[in-house]
Design a protein around this motif. Structure first.
Motif, mmCIF file in Angstrom:
data_model
loop_
_atom_site.group_PDB
_atom_site.id
_atom_site.type_symbol
_atom_site.label_atom_id
_atom_site.label_comp_id
_atom_site.label_asym_id
_atom_site.label_seq_id
_atom_site.Cartn_x
_atom_site.Cartn_y
_atom_site.Cartn_z
ATOM 1 N N GLY C 189 18.278 -12.599 27.174
ATOM 2 C CA GLY C 189 19.697 -12.292 27.038
ATOM 3 C C GLY C 189 19.907 -10.984 26.310
ATOM 4 N N SER C 190 21.153 -10.563 26.241
ATOM 5 C CA SER C 190 21.478 -9.391 25.436
ATOM 6 C C SER C 190 22.957 -9.453 25.085
ATOM 7 N N LEU C 191 23.357 -8.667 24.103
ATOM 8 C CA LEU C 191 24.739 -8.735 23.657
ATOM 9 C C LEU C 191 25.672 -7.988 24.595
ATOM 10 N N PHE C 192 25.165 -6.924 25.208
ATOM 11 C CA PHE C 192 26.018 -6.103 26.051
ATOM 12 C C PHE C 192 25.654 -6.342 27.508
ATOM 13 N N ASP C 193 26.622 -6.132 28.386
ATOM 14 C CA ASP C 193 26.315 -6.336 29.799
ATOM 15 C C ASP C 193 25.629 -5.087 30.352
ATOM 16 N N LYS C 194 25.406 -5.069 31.659
ATOM 17 C CA LYS C 194 24.500 -4.092 32.262
ATOM 18 C C LYS C 194 24.816 -2.651 31.867
ATOM 19 N N ASP C 195 26.097 -2.293 31.890
ATOM 20 C CA ASP C 195 26.378 -0.883 31.623
ATOM 21 C C ASP C 195 26.484 -0.593 30.131
ATOM 22 N N GLY C 196 26.266 -1.595 29.310
ATOM 23 C CA GLY C 196 26.263 -1.365 27.877
ATOM 24 C C GLY C 196 27.625 -1.090 27.295
ATOM 25 N N GLN C 197 28.676 -1.313 28.064
ATOM 26 C CA GLN C 197 29.991 -0.965 27.540
ATOM 27 C C GLN C 197 30.725 -2.146 26.941
ATOM 28 N N ARG C 198 30.549 -3.297 27.542
ATOM 29 C CA ARG C 198 31.290 -4.448 27.037
ATOM 30 C C ARG C 198 30.322 -5.538 26.642
ATOM 31 N N THR C 199 30.785 -6.378 25.755
ATOM 32 C CA THR C 199 29.915 -7.466 25.333
ATOM 33 C C THR C 199 30.150 -8.670 26.213
ATOM 34 N N SER C 200 29.075 -9.391 26.450
ATOM 35 C CA SER C 200 29.243 -10.670 27.123
ATOM 36 C C SER C 200 28.402 -11.659 26.356
ATOM 37 N N LEU C 201 29.079 -12.553 25.654
ATOM 38 C CA LEU C 201 28.357 -13.409 24.719
ATOM 39 C C LEU C 201 27.976 -14.752 25.324
ATOM 40 N N ALA C 202 28.751 -15.248 26.281
ATOM 41 C CA ALA C 202 28.523 -16.625 26.736
ATOM 42 C C ALA C 202 27.681 -16.672 27.994
ATOM 43 N N THR C 203 26.558 -15.980 27.998
ATOM 44 C CA THR C 203 25.687 -15.974 29.174
ATOM 45 C C THR C 203 24.717 -17.148 29.101
ATOM 46 N N PRO C 204 24.157 -17.561 30.251
ATOM 47 C CA PRO C 204 23.208 -18.686 30.238
ATOM 48 C C PRO C 204 22.021 -18.419 29.322
ATOM 49 N N GLU C 205 21.563 -17.141 29.277
ATOM 50 C CA GLU C 205 20.422 -16.856 28.406
ATOM 51 C C GLU C 205 20.787 -17.056 26.951
ATOM 52 N N ALA C 206 22.022 -16.659 26.585
ATOM 53 C CA ALA C 206 22.443 -16.835 25.196
ATOM 54 C C ALA C 206 22.522 -18.317 24.857
ATOM 55 N N VAL C 207 23.006 -19.104 25.835
ATOM 56 C CA VAL C 207 23.084 -20.545 25.605
ATOM 57 C C VAL C 207 21.687 -21.115 25.382
ATOM 58 N N ALA C 208 20.732 -20.671 26.210
ATOM 59 C CA ALA C 208 19.365 -21.186 26.061
ATOM 60 C C ALA C 208 18.807 -20.818 24.691
ATOM 61 N N ALA C 209 19.052 -19.569 24.260
ATOM 62 C CA ALA C 209 18.514 -19.127 22.967
ATOM 63 C C ALA C 209 19.113 -19.933 21.836
ATOM 64 N N LEU C 210 20.428 -20.157 21.912
ATOM 65 C CA LEU C 210 21.100 -20.882 20.833
ATOM 66 C C LEU C 210 20.650 -22.345 20.809
ATOM 67 N N THR C 211 20.428 -22.912 22.001
ATOM 68 C CA THR C 211 19.926 -24.286 22.049
ATOM 69 C C THR C 211 18.549 -24.368 21.406
#
Lengths: 284, 519, 395
Positions: C189-211
Motif C-alpha cells: 500500500g501507500s499513502l498517495f495514489d498513483k500520481d502522488g497528488q491525492r491521498t487514498s487511505l482506505a485501500t485494500p492494502e491499507a486494510v490488510a496492513a492495519l489488520t
C-alpha cells in the motif's frame, strides 16, 4: 468546629485517613523525586517510590550544561526566570493595585464598564492570542527580550489581581480614609500610606499569583524568545523532552529545582494566603 | 477667556499637523517609489537593446536561460554576458556580489514575466525585461532619498494660523470661532497638494468641528469633567494602556481573523463561513468529535465534574484541617498545597506516565490487587476519568485554601451558642458553617469554573484528546485547528470568539440568577 | 524602592538578545550527542573559515511554529536543521530559499540520490542533507540467536530464542503512523495514489496492513499503549526482545545491554520487504537570511564528507555522504552499515503539504482499530473524511 475533642478512636481514624490521603496525593511528587536521584534517562517500570540506586548525576549534568561559548546554561536560565517573575510581580502588582483602588473607592464614568471588562478578560483563553501578540511585540521591537515577556505576563495576570484586590479593598472600612482626607491628605498619599499597608494579605496573594504565572509559563516564552541565552526555565525543561527520546532524569532534576522557589514562596506567604483570598469575598 | 483660545487652537493645530503629516508621508513614499521603479525599468530596457545603461546602476546584465544539470532535475545554471562579450557563470568561485540577486531575478522572470520591484531590507530596485537570448536584469540604487519633511513650511503656517486665531478672539463674537477654524485650516493647503481634495477637506472639517465645540463650550465642560474624575483616571490609565495594547488589540485582531481564511499566508475574506462551519457541526453527527456541539458537551461535562469534585474535596479537607485537636495540621496543610505549587505541565506529564497501560503506576496497583489492567486512553470514559483525576489533583488545594480562610472567620461562640441550644452537629453544619462558607466559595467556584473551562495543559498533555479527539475540550480543539490541522488560523480564531461568547453568556446568566436569588 | 525598580528595568532592557550581525544564526532541535557533535562541527568551521556560527536550540514541538512566525518578520535564523517533509509547506509560505544557484553537480554527487532528491520540491533544491532516518530492527543478542527474516516467524519466536524466555518478541509505537508505515508499504500500500497528488487511505492494502498490526497486538507479539520512551524502557529491561526504532535509539540503550541492528523482515503474506519511511534531515536556508553567501558556506561545510564521518561516529547518525561509507571507521561499524542497508528498502516521505494532515487522522484510525477493536475499513474511511476537513483550507 467543636471545642471538645472527639474520642481517641475517632481521632485515630481521622489521623489515619488524612495521612493516607496525603501519601496518595503526594505520590506523583515522589515519583519525580525518585527519578531525579536515580541514574538513567528513562523511567523505571517499578511502582515503588524509593530509588533503587542513588546518584546525583542528573543534578550535575543539569548544573554544568553549557552552550558553545561556555556559559553555564542552567544558572543563566534560572536568572532569566527569576528576573522575569520578579518584574512581572512588581509590574503586575503596581498596575493592579492602582486600578483596583480606583475601581473600589472612586465613582466615575465608566466604572461599571471597567469592572465588567476585567472580569470578561479573564475568560479569554490566552493561548489563542499567541499570533496577534507576536506581531504586536514585533512592532514594538520587544520580541526576543525579557521585557516583552514581562509585559505580556503582567497583563495576563492583571485581571485576576485587580479582581482580588478590589474585593479586598472593598472590605476595608472607609473611616480611615475619610479621616485622612479631612486632614488634607491627597488621594495618592492616602493610597500609598494607609491603604497599601492594610492590604498586605491581598498583595501577598496577588503577588504570589503573578509570580507563579510568570515562573511556570512555557508556551509564550518559547514562542517569543528566539535567542537561547534569553530562555527561561520552563523552556529548558521542555527541551529535554525531545521528539524521539527524552532525558527524564534531567527533566526530573530540572523540575525539582524549578519548583523549589515557588514552593518556598508559598510557605513564606502562607499566613497571608488564607486571609487574602477570602477577605474580600466574605463581604461579598 | 484668552487662555481658552490657546487651548482650543493647540488641539486643532495638533489634529491638523497629524493629518497633514500622514498625507505627506503617503505622498512622499508613493512618489519615491514611482520614480525609482521607472528608473530601474528604463535601465533594464536599455540592456535588452544592447545599450549601456545609465548611472546609479549597480549591476546590469543579459542573463542566459537556465540550463538544467544532466543528473539532477532540480539544479540549474545560468551565465551572463560581460561587457567584453565573454560569458561568466553566475555563482561559483568568482561570483560577483550581486550574482545571486540577478539569478533570482531571472528565475522570477521565468515564473511570472517582466517585473520591477523594491528589494526588501535594502534600497535596491530590481527590474527584469525580455531580451533576445535571455533576460535583461538591472539593479539600481536611488540617487537620493525621498523628500524631507518641510518643517519650515508647516511651522510657518502654524504661526500664521495662531495669529489669525488671536485676531479673531480679540474681535470677539462670531469672529472667534471663525478665526480658530481659519487658522487651523492653514495646513489644508499643502495637504491638498500632497493628497488631494478629500483629505484637505477632512482637515478643514476637523478644524471647524473643534471651533464649533469651543464656541459651544463643550471643550470647557470636558476639561472640567476630566479634572473632576481625574484622580481615578490617573490611577487607572497605566493599567488601561497596558491592557489595551497587550490584551485589547490582540483580542480585536483575533476577533477579526475569524472572518478570514488562511491559505499559506494568503488571507481571503470569507464572512461568516467559519462560524457557520463550526456552529453547524461541519455536517457531522453529534457523536463525532469534530462536531462543535460534541466538544461543547464534553467541555461542559468536564467543567461541571471537576468543579464539583474540587469544591467537595477542598471543603471536606478544610473541615478536617481546622480541627484544633489535630496535631500537625499545619504540616498536613503544607503538604496538601503542593499540587498547586508545582508547575502543572510537569505534573501533567507525570500523571500521563502513571496512566500508561503496561507499566504505569495505576495499572500496577490494580494488577497487584488482582484487577485487570485498564487501557486508559482507548475508551472515552476512562480517558475522561484520567483527565478529571489529574485536574482534581491540581485543583482541590485552591478550594481547600479558600474554604480554610472562610471557616477561620466563623466565630466559635456561634457554635457554642448553638450547642447550648441543643443543635445537633448536622444542624450546626447546615445553619452556621454553610452560610458562612458560601460567600467565599461562590467567587472561588466561579473562578475555578472558568479556569477549568479553559484548562489547556491537562487535556493536551495527559490524554491528548484520545480517543480520536473525544476528550478534547474547546480550547484544545481551537489550538489544533490553529497549529496542527493545516494552520487554519481563521477557523481557530472563530472558535476562540465562540468560546468567549459562551463564557460571557454564562456569566451574564449566572449573575442574573444570583440577583434573582438575592431578591 | 524606586531604585530597585529602575535597576530591574535597565536589566531587563539589556537582556535583549544582541544579535551579532556578522554571525550566521542556526536553529536546531538536537539534544545530547547530536548537539555536542554540532557544536564541534561549528567550532571547526570557525577555526578553519573564520565564520562565526551561533547555535540556538529550539524545542522540537515549537520548532515549526516558531519558524513560521519568525521568518516573515525578519526574526528567524539564517539556517535551520529540520526534516524534509515540510518543504512543500514552507515553499508555499515563501519561507525557504532555493539553492540551485549555489549547488552544482559536484556538490550534489556527494550524497545518495534519494537523500538529495528528498531536499528538492517541484523542481528546486532547498537544502543539503545531514542525516537520514529510517527505522530498523534492533534486537538483543542475549535473547535472540538471530533476527527473524519474515513476519511469520514473529508468531513462532521460540526457535529463535537463546533460552526459555517469556517477554514480548517485539516492541514499537504501534499507534504511530511513522513505524506503522513499514507494514503499509510491506503489504503493497501507500499513502498517495498513483500520481502522488491525492491521498487514498482506505485501500485494500491499507486494510490488510492495519489488520496485521492488530493481529500483532492481539496475539501478544507487541505490547499495547507504548510510547517512544516506553520502547526504550522495555528493551533495556529485557522485557522485549526486539524494538523497531531509528538511529537515535542507539543513544537510549543502556551500556550493559548487548544489541545489534538488522533490516526489517519480509512480509510473508505478500513477499515484499517491509519498507519504512525515509526521513531526510537537512539544513535549509531561510529566504530572509542576511548574508546568503556566507550562510551557504556554513551549509556546505556542515554537510561535507569530513563532517559526515565525524557525525556518524560521534552522534551515531546515518549520513547520506557516499564517501563516508568507504572509510574504515564507518565500514567497520555494524550498526551504521545495517542502517545503510535498510536505506535501500525505504520509501521517502512525501514533502507535499497534504502530508501534514495525514498523521493525526491515521493515528486516530490506528487507535480505533488496535485499542478499541473497530472495523478496519470503517476506521480508515473516517480517517479519510477527517483529513479532508483538515485540508479544507488548503485549496
Amino acid at each position: 468546629m467543636n471545642r471538645r475533642a472527639p474520642k481517641p478512636i475517632s481521632q485515630g481514624l481521622v489521623y489515619l485517613g488524612i495521612s493516607m490521603l496525603t501519601v496518595i496525593v503526594l505520590y506523583p511528587v515522589m515519583v519525580i523525586l525518585k527519578k531525579a536521584f536515580e541514574p538513567g534517562r528513562n523511567f523505571a517500570t517499578s511502582v515503588s517510590p524509593v530509588p533503587t540506586e542513588f546518584s546525583l548525576e542528573h543534578f550535575e549534568n543539569l548544573l554544568s550544561s553549557a552552550n558553545s561559548s561556555g556559559d553555564l546554561l542552567f544558572l543563566r536560565y534560572a536568572w532569566n526566570s527569576t528576573l522575569v517573575a520578579l518584574a512581572t510581580t512588581i509590574v503586575g502588582l503596581c498596575l493592579a493595585c492602582t486600578a483596583a483602588y480606583a475601581l473600589s473607592r472612586f465613582r466615575f464614568a465608566g466604572r461599571r464598564f471597567g469592572i465588567a471588562t476585567f472580569l470578561a478578560v479573564q475568560m479569554f483563553p490566552g493561548t489563542l492570542l499567541l499570533m496577534p501578540l507576536y506581531v504586536i511585540l514585533h512592532k514594538l521591537g520587544l520580541l526576543n527580550s525579557l521585557l516583552g515577556l514581562v509585559l505580556v505576563y503582567a497583563t495576563t495576570a492583571i485581571p485576576f489581581c485587580v479582581w482580588t484586590l478590589k474585593g479586598y479593598f472593598d472590605s476595608l472600612p472607609k473611616e480611615l480614609e475619610e479621616a485622612a482626607r479631612l486632614d488634607g491628605a491627597s488621594s495618592f498619599k492616602i493610597f500609598y500610606m494607609i491603604m497599601l499597608p492594610l492590604a498586605k494579605p491581598g498583595l501577598a496573594v496577588t503577588g504570589l499569583f503573578s509570580f507563579m504565572t510568570a515562573w511556570n509559563e512555557f508556551i509564550l516564552a518559547s514562542t517569543f524568545l528566539t535567542d537561547d541565552s534569553a530562555y527561561t526555565l520552563p523552556v529548558l525543561l521542555k527541551s529535554s523532552v525531545g521528539q524521539y527520546s527524552a532525558d527524564w532524569g534531567l527533566f526530573a532534576a530540572g523540575a525539582i529545582l524549578t519548583s523549589l522557589p515557588v514552593m518556598a514562596l508559598f510557605y513564606f506567604l502562607q499566613r497571608y494566603l488564607v486571609g487574602g483570598l477570602t477577605a474580600g469575598s466574605v463581604k461579598g | 477667556m484668552r487662555r481658552n483660545w490657546w487651548h482650543a487652537y493647540a488641539l486643532a493645530g495638533l489634529v491638523s499637523v497629524i493629518v497633514a503629516t500622514a498625507a505627506f508621508v503617503s505622498y512622499r513614499n508613493a512618489a519615491f517609489e514611482r520614480r525609482e521603479l521607472g528608473r530601474a525599468t528604463h535601465a533594464a530596457t536599455s540592456v535588452s537593446k544592447g545599450l549601456r545603461p545609465m548611472d546609479n546602476v549597480v549591476a546590469a546584465y543579459l542573463v542566459s536561460p537556465a540550463v538544467p544539470s544532466e543528473h539532477y532535475e532540480f539544479l540549474r545554471e545560468r551565465s551572463v554576458t560581460e561587457a567584453d562579450g565573454s560569458h561568466r557563470r553566475l555563482g561559483g568561485k568568482n561570483a560577483g556580489p550581486f550574482d545571486k540577486r540577478i539569478y533570482d531575478a531571472a528565475n522570477q522572470y521565468d515564473k511570472s514575466g517582466p517585473f520591477v520591484q523594491l528589494v526588501t531590507d535594502t534600497d535596491y530596485v530590481i527590474a527584469a525585461q525580455p531580451a533576445s537570448g535571455g533576460v535583461a536584469v538591472a539593479i539600481t540604487t536611488p540617487p537620493k532619498g525621498p523628500e524631507a519633511f518641510p518643517w519650515l513650511v508647516v511651522l510657518g503656517l502654524l504661526v500664521m494660523g495662531s495669529l489669525v486665531c488671536a485676531a479673531g478672539t480679540l474681535v470677539g463674537g462670531s469672529a472667534r470661532p471663525l478665526g480658530l477654524a481659519l487658522g487651523a485650516s492653514g495646513l489644508a493647503v499643502p495637504t491638498f497638494l500632497w493628497s488631494g481634495l478629500v483629505i484637505a477637506l477632512f482637515l478643514v472639517a476637523c478644524s471647524m468641528l473643534i471651533a464649533w465645540a469651543d464656541w459651544r463650550g463643550s471643550l470647557e465642560r470636558a476639561g472640567r469633567e476630566l479634572r473632576k474624575g481625574g484622580i481615578a483616571y490617573a490611577f487607572l490609565t497605566p493599567t488601561a494602556m497596558a491592557m489595551l495594547v497587550l490584551v485589547g488589540i490582540p483580542f480585536v485582531v483575533g476577533l477579526g481573523l475569524g472572518f478570514y481564511n488562511n491559505n499559506h499566508g494568503e488571507w481571503t475574506f470569507v464572512g461568516l463561513d467559519n462560524f457557520i462551519q463550526i456552529l453547524s457541526g461541519d455536517g457531522r453527527s453529534l457523536s463525532d468529535p469534530l462536531n462543535f456541539w460534541f466538544t461543547l458537551g464534553v467541555t461542559v461535562a468536564w467543567t461541571a465534574v471537576n468543579v464539583v469534585l474540587h469544591v467537595s474535596i477542598g471543603v471536606a479537607l478544610a473541615l478536617v484541617l481546622r480541627q484544633r485537636w489535630l496535631k500537625g495540621r499545619h504540616g498536613f496543610r503544607m503538604l496538601l498545597i503542593l499540587p498547586w505549587a508545582i508547575p502543572n505541565y510537569i505534573t501533567a506529564l507525570i500523571w500521563k506516565g502513571m496512566f500508561q497501560f503496561e507499566y504505569g503506576a495505576i495499572n500496577s496497583v490494580l494488577s497487584t490487587v488482582g484487577l485487570d489492567k485498564v487501557n486508559w486512553f482507548s475508551e472515552w470514559s476512562t480517558s475522561f476519568a484520567s483527565n478529571v483525576a489529574t485536574n482534581t489533583w491540581l485543583g482541590f488545594p485552591f478550594m481547600m485554601v479558600v474554604a480554610l480562610g472562610a471557616l477561620e472567620n466563623i466565630p466559635s461562640d456561634m457554635y457554642e451558642a448553638a450547642e447550648v441550644d441543643g443543635a445537633s452537629p448536622w444542624q450546626r453544619f447546615h445553619h452556621i458553617t454553610i452560610p458562612h462558607l458560601m460567600p467565599a466559595m461562590l467567587p472561588a467556584l466561579a473562578l475555578g469554573a472558568i479556569w477549568t473551562f479553559n484548562m489547556f495543559n491537562v487535556i493536551y498533555l495527559v490524554s491528548d484528546g484520545r480517543p480520536g479527539g473525544g476528550t478534547d475540550i474547546l480550547v484544545t480543539e481551537a489550538y489544533r485547528w490553529a497549529f496542527e490541522r493545516g494552520e487554519r488560523y481563521g477557523l481557530a480564531a472563530a472558535y476562540a470568539t465562540i468560546i468567549f461568547l459562551i463564557l460571557i453568556l454564562w456569566t451574564i446568566i449566572g449573575s442574573r440568577l444570583a440577583k434573582k436569588d438575592a431578591e | 524602592m524606586p531604585r530597585v525598580l529602575t535597576l530591574l528595568f535597565v536589566f531587563l532592557l539589556g537582556c535583549r538578545a544582541d544579535a551579532d550581525p556578522d554571525s550566521v544564526l542556526l536553529w536546531h532541535a538536537y539534544s545530547g550527542a547530536e548537539q555536542d557533535a554540532l557544536r564541534e562541527s561549528v567550532a571547526r568551521i570557525e577555526r578553519e573559515q573564520g565564520i562565526k556560527v551561533r547555535l540556538v536550540s529550539v524545542p522540537y514541538e515549537a520548532f515549526a511554529d516558531k519558524l513560521t512566525a519568525a521568518i516573515p518578520n525578519g526574526n528567524g535564523p539564517d539556517l535551520f536543521v529540520f526534516a524534509h517533509d515540510r518543504i512543500g509547506h514552507w515553499t508555499a509560505n515563501h519561507l525557504i530559499e532555493p539553492l540551485e544557484y549555489y549547488v552544482d553537480d559536484s556538490i550534489a554527487n556527494r550524497y545518495a540520490f534519494e537523500a538529495i532528491s528528498a531536499m528538492s520540491y517541484e523542481g528546486s533544491l532547498y537544502g543539503l542533507p545531514l542525516a537520514v532516518k529510517s527505522v530498523a530492527l534492533f534486537y538483543r543478542t542475549d535473547i535472540l540467536k538471530e533476527p527473524p527474516s519474515e513476519t511469520n516467524q514473529l508468531f513462532a519466536m521460540n526457535e529463535l530464542y537463546t533460552h526459555a524466555w517469556d517477554g514480548y518478541p517485539l516492541v514499537y509505537e504501534n499507534t504511530n503512523l511513522y513505524p506503522h508505515a513499514l507494514w503499509l508499504h510491506g503489504f503493497g500500500g501507500s499513502l498517495f495514489d498513483k500520481d502522488g497528488q491525492r491521498t487514498s487511505l482506505a485501500t485494500p492494502e491499507a486494510v490488510a496492513a492495519l489488520t496485521f498490526a492488530r493481529k500483532l497486538d492481539r496475539d501478544k507479539v507487541v505490547p499495547g499503549g507504548v510510547d517512544a520512551r516506553m520502547v526504550a524502557t522495555l528493551f533495556n529491561e529485557g522485557k522485549a526482545a526486539m524494538a523497531i526504532s531509528g538511529p537515535w535509539f542507539q543513544n537510549d540503550i543502556n551500556d550493559d545491554v548487548p544489541w545489534a541492528v538488522a533490516t526489517l523482515p519480509m512480509v510473508s503474506d505478500t513477499g515484499l520487504a517491509a519498507k519504512p519511511f525515509l526521513g531526510v534531515e537537512g539544513i535549509l536556508m531561510s529566504s530572509r537570511a542576511k548574508n546568503k553567501d556566507r550562510a551557504f558556506a556554513v551549509l556546505d561545510a556542515l554537510t561535507s564528507d569530513d563532517d559526515a564521518v565525524f557525525r556518524a561516529i560521534a552522534a551515531k547518525q546515518i549520513v547520506p555522504n557516499q564517501a563516508a561509507y568507504e572509510t574504515s571507521e564507518i565500514s567497520k561499524n555494524p550498526a551504521l552499515m545495517a542502517f545503510r542497508k535498510q536505506l535501500d528498502s525505504t520509501v521517502p516521505m512525501s514533502a507535499s503539504p497534504l502530508m501534514r494532515s495525514v498523521w493525526t487522522p491515521y493515528q486516530n484510525a490506528l487507535l480505533k482499530v488496535i485499542d478499541q477493536g473497530d472495523d478496519v475499513a470503517d476506521a480508515l474511511r473516517s480517517a479519510e473524511s477527517e483529513m479532508k476537513s483538515y485540508a479544507e483550507g488548503q485549496q
